[in-house]
Motif scaffolding. Sequence first.
Motif, mmCIF file in Angstrom:
data_model
loop_
_atom_site.group_PDB
_atom_site.id
_atom_site.type_symbol
_atom_site.label_atom_id
_atom_site.label_comp_id
_atom_site.label_asym_id
_atom_site.label_seq_id
_atom_site.Cartn_x
_atom_site.Cartn_y
_atom_site.Cartn_z
ATOM 1 N N ASN A 15 0.824 -1.202 0.000
ATOM 2 C CA ASN A 15 0.000 0.000 0.000
ATOM 3 C C ASN A 15 0.862 1.256 0.000
ATOM 4 O OD1 ASN A 15 -3.096 -0.047 0.267
ATOM 5 N ND2 ASN A 15 -2.422 -1.863 1.373
ATOM 6 N N LEU A 16 1.897 1.202 0.808
ATOM 7 C CA LEU A 16 2.779 2.359 0.972
ATOM 8 C C LEU A 16 3.410 2.748 -0.357
ATOM 9 C CD1 LEU A 16 3.714 3.956 3.489
ATOM 10 C CD2 LEU A 16 5.748 2.532 3.502
ATOM 11 N N THR A 17 3.721 1.737 -1.171
ATOM 12 C CA THR A 17 4.458 2.028 -2.401
ATOM 13 C C THR A 17 3.573 1.889 -3.639
ATOM 14 O OG1 THR A 17 5.138 -0.284 -2.468
ATOM 15 C CG2 THR A 17 6.645 1.267 -1.445
ATOM 16 N N LEU A 18 2.258 1.830 -3.416
ATOM 17 C CA LEU A 18 1.350 1.578 -4.536
ATOM 18 C C LEU A 18 1.314 2.748 -5.520
ATOM 19 C CD1 LEU A 18 -0.481 -0.732 -5.379
ATOM 20 C CD2 LEU A 18 -2.345 0.354 -4.151
ATOM 21 N N SER A 19 1.270 3.959 -4.983
ATOM 22 C CA SER A 19 1.087 5.120 -5.854
ATOM 23 C C SER A 19 2.407 5.647 -6.407
ATOM 24 C CB SER A 19 0.377 6.232 -5.090
ATOM 25 O OG SER A 19 -0.845 5.772 -4.617
ATOM 26 N N HIS A 20 3.395 5.712 -5.530
ATOM 27 C CA HIS A 20 4.687 6.237 -5.958
ATOM 28 C C HIS A 20 5.763 5.216 -5.642
ATOM 29 C CE1 HIS A 20 3.241 10.274 -6.895
ATOM 30 N NE2 HIS A 20 2.473 10.166 -5.829
ATOM 31 N N PRO A 21 5.903 4.225 -6.493
ATOM 32 C CA PRO A 21 6.861 3.169 -6.177
ATOM 33 C C PRO A 21 8.287 3.703 -6.057
ATOM 34 C CG PRO A 21 5.596 2.662 -8.170
ATOM 35 C CD PRO A 21 5.244 4.043 -7.775
ATOM 36 N N GLY A 22 8.577 4.757 -6.782
ATOM 37 C CA GLY A 22 9.893 5.372 -6.693
ATOM 38 C C GLY A 22 10.998 4.359 -6.849
ATOM 39 N N THR B 73 12.023 0.793 2.653
ATOM 40 C CA THR B 73 11.266 2.042 2.686
ATOM 41 C C THR B 73 10.158 1.977 3.730
ATOM 42 O OG1 THR B 73 11.651 2.209 0.318
ATOM 43 C CG2 THR B 73 9.978 3.666 1.252
ATOM 44 N N ALA B 74 9.433 0.847 3.698
ATOM 45 C CA ALA B 74 8.314 0.705 4.622
ATOM 46 C C ALA B 74 8.800 0.763 6.061
ATOM 47 C CB ALA B 74 7.578 -0.604 4.351
ATOM 48 N N ALA B 75 9.902 0.082 6.340
ATOM 49 C CA ALA B 75 10.420 0.061 7.711
ATOM 50 C C ALA B 75 10.753 1.481 8.175
ATOM 51 C CB ALA B 75 11.656 -0.833 7.783
ATOM 52 N N THR B 76 11.353 2.260 7.280
ATOM 53 C CA THR B 76 11.692 3.636 7.634
ATOM 54 C C THR B 76 10.446 4.416 8.032
ATOM 55 O OG1 THR B 76 13.260 3.459 5.827
ATOM 56 C CG2 THR B 76 13.000 5.631 6.838
#
Lengths: 383, 337, 516, 341
Positions: free
Chosen positions: C372-379, C395-398
């Motif tokens: 979910n966290l990276t769904l829109s802006h996977p970067g 990234t999520a852990a951060t």
Amino acid sequence: MSFTTTSRVRRLIAGALAATVVGTLATACSTTSGSSTGAAQEAIPKEDIVLVASVINLTNPYMASMVEGAKALSAELDVPLKIVNSNGSSQTEISQIQAILAEGKKVVLMVNTVASSDAPPIVNAVKAAGGYVTIWWNKPDDFEPWTVGDNFVAFQKHPGVESGRCTGDALADGIGDEGNIIALPGVQDSTTSQTRVAGLEDALKDHPNVKLLEQRPANWDQQIAFKETQSLLAKYGDEIDGVWAADDAMMLGAIEAVKKAGRIDDVKFASDGLYPPTIEMMKSGMGDDAIVGETFHRGYMAAATGLYTSYLAATGELKVADMTKEQRNSLFKISCVTPENLDEFTKYDTDVEGWVKQLVENGPFDTEPATLIGQGPEKLPGS
Amino acid sequence: MSQTTTATPTSPAPTADGTPRRRARSGSWWQRLGPPAVFLALLLLIVVLQPNFFSGGGIRIVALQATPILLIALGQAIVIGVGSLDLSNAAMGLLAAILTASTLGSLGVVSPVLCVALVTLVGLVNGLVFAYTQVPSFALTLGTLGILQAASLVLSDATTVYVTANADVLAWMFNVALAGLPAAFWMAVVLAAVLWAVLRFTTVGQGMTAVGLNETGAIFSGLRTRWLKVTAFTISGFTAGLAGLTIIAQSGAASSFGLGSDLLLPGIAAAIVGGTAITGGVTNPINVVFGAATIALLPIGAAAVGVPPQAQSLVYGAVIIVAVALTMSRARGAVVK
Amino acid sequence: MTSTQQDPTRTTEAALVLDGIDKRFGQVHAVKDVSLTINRHEVLGLIGENGAGKSTLLKILTGIYQPDAGSIEVNGTQVRFRRPQDSVAAGIGVVHQEQSLLTNLSVAENLAMTASGSRRAGTRLGFYRWGRINADAAATLDRVGASIDPRTIVGDLSFVDRQMVEIARAVQVDEMVGGTPLVILDEPTSVLERNETEILEREIRTLKEIGSVVFVSHRLDEVLRICDRIAVMRHGELVAERRTDEVTEDELFQLMVGRAAQATQRDDRAGGASQTPVVAVQGLTRRGSFEDVSFEVRSGRTVAIVGTMGSGRESVCRALFGAETWDGGTIELEGTSLSAWSTVKAVKAGVAYVPSERRVEGMVGGLSAAANLTLSHPGSTRRGPFLDPRARNRTAATWFERLDVRPSDPSLPLGSFSGGNQQKVVMAKWLMAEELKVLVLDHPLRGLDPGAKEIVNEQIRAACRDGVAVVLLPDTLEEALEMGDDILVMRDGEVTGRFDLSTEAPTSLDLLEKMV
Amino acid sequence: MSDLKARPAPDAAPAAPASASRPRPRIRGVGEVAALVVLVVVFAVLNPGTFLTLDNLRTVLDQAALPLVIGVGATLVILMGSIDLSVEGVMGAAGMTFVLLSANDRNGLDLGLGAFVVAVAVGLALGLLTGLIHTLLKVPSFIVTLGVWYVGLGIATLLFGQAAIPFLTSDGLTSWPSDTTLGLPHSFLLAFVVVALGALVSRFTRLGRYAFAIGADEQIAQDNGVPVGRYKLYVFALAGGCSALAGIVGSLQLGAGAANVGIGNLFLTIAAVVIGGTALGGGKGGVLRTALGVVLLTVLNNGLILSGVSPNIQSAVSGVVLIVAIAAAGWAYRGRLRIAK
């Protein structure tokens, strides 16, 4: 993060495990199922043989009759029998036949193919397993037994054009050589249906005042024929004087529809197969002697003839290589039935076992009323 | 990284504030292993009752029969994965078969490529109409089904179309065997693996899963949901096209009523027995392989075990229900439609 | 642990007595040995952070869950609720946190549905008697002073009307027991505007005359205003009971979160960091929703839009995000006029939207929190068309650490997190994008506990400091005054007031005046 | 085929203040009626003298009878958000049961009305089985009914056995469906009664209203005290009963037992339900709308046959009509946020 890795590992292990299992199974069986060429005909001892009769479904009287004939032959020869019910599906038909072949016994088959195109894969599978097969009714025209080899013993059918002519003539005469008829072919891609319709059309050339209003395929199905006839009655109403159907199941559906429309006394019928209910109707003079034309041939005769042909090839009693082309792509006689000569044909159904006994005595090609009359493929009139 | 305090539960349970907690990861092992387990259990049963099944090449036959079902089911599973249904893909397969049969002789190798491309295009159109008119897929593809059936009838002139030449172009699919199973089956398995990887490891796959799980959420995350749905339907068209080729490879002919004309329901059943949640978002193409194998095994196994032919359809229905009841994912809350 | 001890008068006074209620879900001890008494003609406030166990307790009271231990007494009789109907039959009515009306049915039918298990039911032998049902519904609606035609389809009602229907439905349980009803209001005000809340407060006072009320809320000021007594839950335990007149808001806050509240003072703003507006809305019109709306948002500033339900402010926000179309006017993003705007383009252009319907619109509950966290802006978490799970988890852990998200395992499905933690992830989903330019927040604090609220607000401020332009639809006017740099007031689709907080200092009253 | 103006915009903001909340008049099915009128006019022009005749009307009504009866059960199931694919199987099983227990030429049994009762009971039992598996094992209805479809066909095939076609021997019985009262065939009158009862059930009974409630939101319905599982069971049983009734009528029409007596009815009925405007997602629609959909499709098929359209492309015409009808009905509802499954 540890979570994801472990789960992925687990997943991989699971996948690998499953793959290995399947792989092992696969290699295990591939060693034994090596393709035998089946080129040379070897006599198979009777006790190794299994008879297989494959029919399109079990709810059509013709198919039920085929099963009856196969059973009678099985009893007569004292050889076990398996019935394959294709349930109208080529997929089911082929897979079940293959499954039986896979059991390892020497298989002798009679297959009433669901569709013409089923013949090659079935024949090839039988050939690979060293069995013997006779196909009934449907196969591609250029797929000939002698090009395949001994394992494809024969292709057999009753001539459709003959049937169509027979019933077409009878129907035209029945409506007084003048009027309109409708026709209900079977499944459209069936050559059986196509040849019967061709016969009908050919017959109508001799009856210029009889007009074929419309053809609506009814898929060999009583229910569909009922609905289609209902629609055509709505469309043409009293214009319809006769109904032609490619087989009796469809005619029975059509009769019901005409009855419901209250026109059973005004409409004549002709069709192929002379099913037991048809005999009753003809005897009782249903309507105003509504059924004017029929053909006589029997599922049990077809099944027993086909199975017996294969059986003789398997036991070596019939040398396939010595069979004539006529014997390997055969047309068997059908008889035209009218209310007048009906009695000649009612005797057969009471004694299926007796007929099969005769078949075993006379051989597959010389048993009345279904004797070998010619070589296929059928020529369509005018072509 | 594991947490053991009660405030941060890691097990599937309602969260403390009462929102029903969806079943998380544990318990889903069965979801992954259920379909192969069901297949193997059924296989075991058949082998026990009919020991000759293996030696006679039973598995090879299952693989042979499973191939077109699997190809149809893979496309179906992907479409179900985005929460839709494709009732037309089996008809697409048949159309591809008829087209291939009628053009293989004249066009040779080009013909299968062209036919698969054409049917893929039909899938694409299906997807575009679905995405832009927003007609429910069940209704839309029911309509397309009718159109495709008519197209098949017209193109084949309602009769059987035979391959006249160049049959070798496709025949190898079932003549060449790897590890005892036909090449076409392995191709389908490889395709399943590829689709599995696409779903797990690509943004497109993740997007399709998101659409299947919660389309609104996916829209508000800026995903190209329409495009993702179109992709799913296109994949369905593509696999259907391949299924059409296997039909030709098997029988060298095609007709509207012959081999391949009844793949729709087996395809759906295989996708679902393969653990695909009909609600969307849960699709495992690898398991669909086992779903298809189970579906193909049923009639063969029933015949081998000696189920009377009249009762086979009954057994078929019962096994589908039981297999799904055993393997289905009940993870997505209590509401089952 | 519990402050209520044996009280000789309670058997006569008590409407409801909970004794030693305990409930576990696997490892989670959701409710720990809670004993609580609710008296007749009393409004009891029940407060606690998200995850404190309030909802579980309420679901036990309404027969949705069964307690593992403990007993429930209603009007002096021991009861066991095996299903929702049992609790209804005992005279307990509930207004759930989520809307619980069937929107395709009429008001009367919704009211009858709960009652159908009872003697009064408007059905006989399974047949509906519509006349009776409609008449009963009209009477019930009348009692709560709602002027709604009972034949209206609920889906056609406004939000506050639906809330009224919910209350009417909760109230009618008394007709079943012929005595005093106990009505549970589970955060009824969290979706209501100020003036609507006032209607509700009046309603609750009426209810108190006929029965007892349990009022669950996050808004401490409301709880203090409405309730007679307040029970505080924390980590599944009942930690305190206080009479309203002997407690302050600060004390309640401390009891709830176990620490002192931070001052909710306005920060000093950098103020007008940039002169070119990031977003310029000019004469924006959508028939039936809003008309001629114009405003600008500059980099690093927050425009708070206030208004009642139906003011059209939600639609304006959705238009900014490309989720709704507009018929006239323009939106310019960094000087470029938007055309054929869509959510896809909006996300790409750096516009972010935190919707109020979090579960449905804000996230994909079945996917992991990390996904979910990276769904829109996977970067950086994707390589070409491929996902990079390792980078994603990093990234999520951060972000999990930064926002104190619990549980701290981002590979769990986001749907399994509590509301506050979900909202943190939804925020982070947008904040992590380097290209973030505009942050549109639709009731970002709705349903959050004070702790989560603070974290979310802090993130909004941080985004502002980084130069993001923020459009905020606040829950309360106080929130608008606290977070906004500019305030836009909307009514019936039109802008009725503008305040620049760097030059003006309007009060809530000033805003309210323009809203209604 | 545009019935759009009659309906309120779907996303009309619920902005009206409390005092303004009055039931809005909702004119339903205008599009479908208009489409029907257009079809009738077109076919009447194309087929003067055959389409608009009493005989053809009777045929259309007789042919509509089966899908009308099935449509009642199918609508209620779809209203709940479920689906019933078992129609043709249940029809086969019940039809065959009926034939074998009525006066027939296969066995000596003649239970008279008892045959009818037993056959309907078979349908109810299969529906109940569906409902039980669906609610207790939480298997999606799509799968259960797919399975029960095969199970029903299997039962029919077993009953058929290997003997000859069982014919109904009582002419009074077999001619009943097409005999007319007040100029209308009995099959249609029966269907009419069933549809009327279905409409009443869906409007005035708990069963019907709960179907709407379950379809709107199962969880909320459950929380509101609707015994969801039990009522799902009832609805599936009812649907089974409807299919059984259709199977009986179908067998009567045919005058004989056939396992595939239901052939072609499933997709026809579902298409009719959807064209009528009942949402596949559940919660919206109605029995009467389905009836309209059935009549629309039956008239279409009949008209195509009368117009001499090749049977090969008839399925395409029906398919296009299905897509266009639904697309047109939903055109105004299209929106970037709308979810179509």
